[in-house]
Every structure is written in C-alpha cells, then in structure tokens.
Motif scaffolding. Structure first.
Motif, short mmCIF file in Angstrom:
data_model
loop_
_atom_site.label_atom_id
_atom_site.label_comp_id
_atom_site.label_asym_id
_atom_site.label_seq_id
_atom_site.Cartn_x
_atom_site.Cartn_y
_atom_site.Cartn_z
N CYS A 169 0.88 -1.25 0.10
CA CYS A 169 -0.06 -0.13 0.05
C CYS A 169 0.81 1.38 -0.05
CB CYS A 169 -1.18 -0.10 1.30
SG CYS A 169 -1.86 1.41 1.51
N HIS A 194 -3.20 -5.88 -3.54
CA HIS A 194 -4.41 -5.02 -3.33
C HIS A 194 -5.30 -4.71 -4.57
CE1 HIS A 194 -2.70 -4.27 0.68
NE2 HIS A 194 -1.50 -3.55 0.18
N CYS A 202 -4.43 -0.14 -0.02
CA CYS A 202 -5.36 -0.92 0.86
C CYS A 202 -6.81 -0.42 0.98
CB CYS A 202 -4.84 -1.62 2.28
SG CYS A 202 -4.65 -0.16 3.38
#
Length: 241
Positions: free
Chosen positions: A155, A164, A176
C-alpha cells in the motif's frame, strides 16, 4: 542549455514549429544538455542543407550555437533513422508521439537517461507487435527515474503488503481498503503484477484486458504527476475504444 557559445551533442527531435518565413524552431531532447529549443535557418526552403534530417524519429549528431533565447543549429547529421517502420503504422506512430510528448515534460538538464531511453524505445518500436506495451514500459521506467514510480504491491499510504485491489495516483499507486481514497480505481491484482514485471524489464504475458487496464493506470499516474494532459495519449485512447 550549455552556456558555451558552440557545442555538439546527440539529440532527437521532440517537435517543431514554423518561425518566420523560411525558418523552423526545432525542440531537441539532447543527451547532455536537456531540452534545447533551436532555430534551423532556411530549413523550409527546398534547397535546405539539412531540413530532411530535422524530423521526428531521427537520432542526430547536432552542432549548435547558443543564443539568448534560442540556439541555432549549424550542422545536423543522421545517426539513426527510426521512422521507416513507425510512420506508416498508426499504433506505433501514436505510441512514439506519446513518448516524445512525455519526454518533453520530463526532461532535466545534464541527464542522459531520458535521451537514451527514448532512442532505445524508438528502436524497439520499429519491430514490436505490441507498441502500447513498449510505451508503457518506457513510461514506467522514466517515472521511476523521476521519482514517481507507483507502488505496485505494498500500500502506497501505509505500507501494508499486497496484493491490493485499488489504485489511485494521489496516494502513490496501489492502496489497501483502509487507505483507499474516494475515486480509487478497482483493479485486478494481476494487472499490478504485470506492471511490476514490465517496470523491471521483463516480458509479461498479459491478456488484452490486463494490458488495457495497465495502460489506463499508467496514463492516470503520469498525468497526475505532470499536472496536465498528454495530448497524444488522448488520441491513442480514442483509437483503443
């Protein structure tokens, strides 16, 4: 641009426009002097000494004389000509035009990396069957060089490891669920993996859908950081629809 009165460098033509009755301003991406705007005097006359060489998709050895606002091109010799396999192929042509426009926006002084990347990609575009992939590889690599590489696994906001399923340029790439901002794109994690593969110089076996999705994410990330549209990208995207 170099301060010395006369200098020689390798260069590719980024764009050009008419200047006066017979001259043309040539915007050059040089190897050692960044972006140089130079006048080619008399180049629009039929008997011009080097007018035919100052075209897109030509790698040049140029002699320039520095001026207050514009340099002057005093000599231009062809090193490589890439246009033969690009100009008559619409997909290759638009990909090459996007690359040149992006290179103009990303150019820095005294940094040969961008020039070398443009020349390398022009050579690849001559024979490739996937010009969009070559373009996207170029854009990912030069964005990394500029410090704008998108996060493609962790992320970008909190560093939580992926994969993700969301991407947004404002946070730096993959995000995320906890950090996901409004307007983030829903993405296939395999698309982000493919982007990582090509950014690291490897060959990716992408489906048409994954290649298209990757292109749109790269496009969005580039234009976010440039803070303006790349006009040639809009032309390419219209053709892809």
């Amino acid at each position: 641009m170099a301060s010395r009165p006369s200098f020689r460098d390798r260069a590719v033509v980024i764009r050009s426009y008419d200047f006066g009755e017979a001259d043309r301003v040539i915007v050059l991406l040089t190897k050692h002097n960044g972006l140089v705007r130079a006048v080619a005097k008399g180049v629009r006359r039929a008997k011009s000494r080097f007018g035919s060489r100052l075209q897109l998709f030509v790698n040049l050895d140029v002699q320039l004389y520095s001026g207050r606002n514009l340099a002057t091109i005093t000599q231009a010799d062809t090193v490589d000509y890439f246009g033969a396999q690009i100009i008559d192929d619409y997909d290759k042509y638009t990909a090459a035009c996007v690359m040149l426009e992006a290179a103009e926006r990303l150019s820095l002084d005294n940094d040969p990396y961008l020039y070398e990347s443009v020349v390398y990609t022009l050579a690849k575009l001559q024979s490739t069957e996937k010009p969009m992939l070559e373009l996207d590889t170029f854009l990912l690599k030069v964005m990394e060089h500029a410090g704008w590489a998108p996060s493609l696994f962790n992320c970008a906001q909190c560093g939580n490891p992926g994969p993700h399923r969301a991407f947004h340029p404002a946070v730096g790439g993959a995000t995320c669920n906890n950090c996901r901002p409004p307007g983030a794109a829903e993405v296939d994690p395999e698309t982000l993996h493919i982007m990582w593969i090509i950014a690291n110089g490897h060959t990716a076996n992408a489906t048409v859908a994954q290649a298209g999705e990757a292109h749109q994410l790269i496009r969005a990330h580039l234009q976010w950081h440039l803070e303006r549209k790349v006009n040639a990208l809009s032309v390419m995207d219209q053709e892809l629809k």
